[in-house]
Design an enzyme around this catalytic site. Structure first.
Site: not given
Ligand SMILES: *Cc1c(COP(=O)(O)O)cnc(C)c1O
Length: 338
Positions: A49, A264, A290
């Site tokens: 992010k 999720y 993730y």
């Molecule tokens: C938000 C996030 C993702 C996914 O990215 P997107 O742009 O939302 O698809 C992947 N890994 C981590 C650790 C994240 O925080």
């Protein structure tokens, strides 16, 4: 492309390293795995992010915002990085959290990212039930703040709009530059995909330069068709923002939703195996929501023979290790089993 046309603030440490995963590659018997360390962006434990926020928060400043609003799941990495980035720019952040995951205990509710959200000075305005229309809830909060004379800037979940996706267009350029410097032919890029900004930006950037490098998103939530539709739509909007003409080929957007498991934020056996392998073979911390699933997908596909043995595959580590502390009980149970 000419990214300098867009306002941008500096929030992270770039370029992030691109390194070989020698032990994991050997353990799996090939292909050649590499990792792009976007977990090392430096912003309050880092993550993907940060790249998006360099463009989003610059836009907020340009619009004269005095407060930032965003939303995410309880253990959102996006929320943590938004609060940190805004703090650095002298802006306060008001947050709405969604109880998207209910299976875990006290650590999930209070430790990990939530602990850091508070330390970084974020105001958690509300913790709403799963399934709440979070975008509408943010608009409502923005109205309330406007009525009090504030100028709020609303960032969508995951920072995933065309402005945020510019961060991953920049990452695509960075990756291509590193590939040239290291004389590394990249055959595939693989990463975890959620709110879609990461994949949309990568696809926009890697196709704009005619790199021919395919991107595979391992879904952490949505079914394949829906995820691909959402990524494609955002990639198109990102190209429009960049002034790239013509239609993006639908075939450039590929997601695999075979590794989501029960849902999720609910780690699978494969997620736990991936966390353990990367920790114990490479000294690298993945995350339970993730990158653990993304890497489980990559490992699963390698075992199915999806890639050639001499392929060079770059896994983008998108961060999230702060979330490990929210999953203490689950991870300790796992450690006992071994
Ligand atoms: C938000 C996030 C993702 C996914 O990215 P997107 O742009 O939302 O698809 C992947 N890994 C981590 C650790 C994240 O925080």
């Amino acid at each position: 492309m000419h990214l300098a046309r867009f306002p941008r603030v500096s929030l992270g440490h770039f370029p992030t390293p691109l390194e070989p995963l020698l032990n994991l590659s050997r353990f799996l018997g090939g292909p050649n795995l590499y990792i792009k360390r976007d977990d090392c962006t430096g912003l309050a434990t880092g993550g993907n992010k940060t790249r998006k926020l360099e463009f989003l928060l610059a836009d907020a400043l340009q619009q004269g915002a005095d407060i930032v609003i965003t939303q995410g799941a309880t253990q959102s990495n996006h929320v943590r990085q938004t609060i940190a980035g805004a703090a650095k720019l002298g802006l306060k952040t008001q947050v709405l959290l969604e109880k998207r995951v209910s299976d875990f205990g006290d650590d999930y509710q209070r430790s990990g990212n939530v602990l850091l959200d508070n330390l970084l000075g974020g105001v958690i305005v509300d913790h709403l039930p799963a399934g709440t229309d979070m975008q509408q809830a943010m608009e409502h909060l923005a109205e309330t703040l406007r009525a009090k004379g504030h100028k709020p800037y609303v960032i969508p979940g995951g920072g995933s709009n065309a402005i945020g996706a510019l961060g991953y267009v920049a990452c695509a350029e960075e990756l291509l530059y590193q590939s040239t410097q290291q004389q590394l032919r990249i055959d595939h890029v693989v990463h975890a995909t959620g709110s879609t900004g990461t994949q949309a930006g990568l696809v926009a950037g890697l196709t704009a330069s005619n790199s021919g490098i395919p991107v595979l998103g391992i879904s952490v939530r949505a079914a394949k068709e829906k995820q691909e539709e959402n990524v494609y739509a955002l990639a198109q909007r990102t190209r429009e923002l960049l002034g790239i003409h013509g239609e993006l080929s639908r075939a450039t957007v590929v997601a695999n939703s075979g590794y989501v498991g029960a849902g999720y934020g609910l780690p699978t056996e494969g997620t736990l195996e991936a966390l353990t392998l990367l920790a114990q073979l490479e000294g690298i911390l993945l995350d339970p929501v993730y990158t653990g699933k993304g890497m489980a997908g990559l490992i699963g596909l390698i075992r199915q023979g999806h890639f050639r043995k001499d392929d060079n595959i770059v896994f983008i580590h998108t961060g999230g290790s702060a979330g490990l502390f929210g999953y203490r009980e689950l991870l300790q149970q796992q450690a006992k089993h071994e």
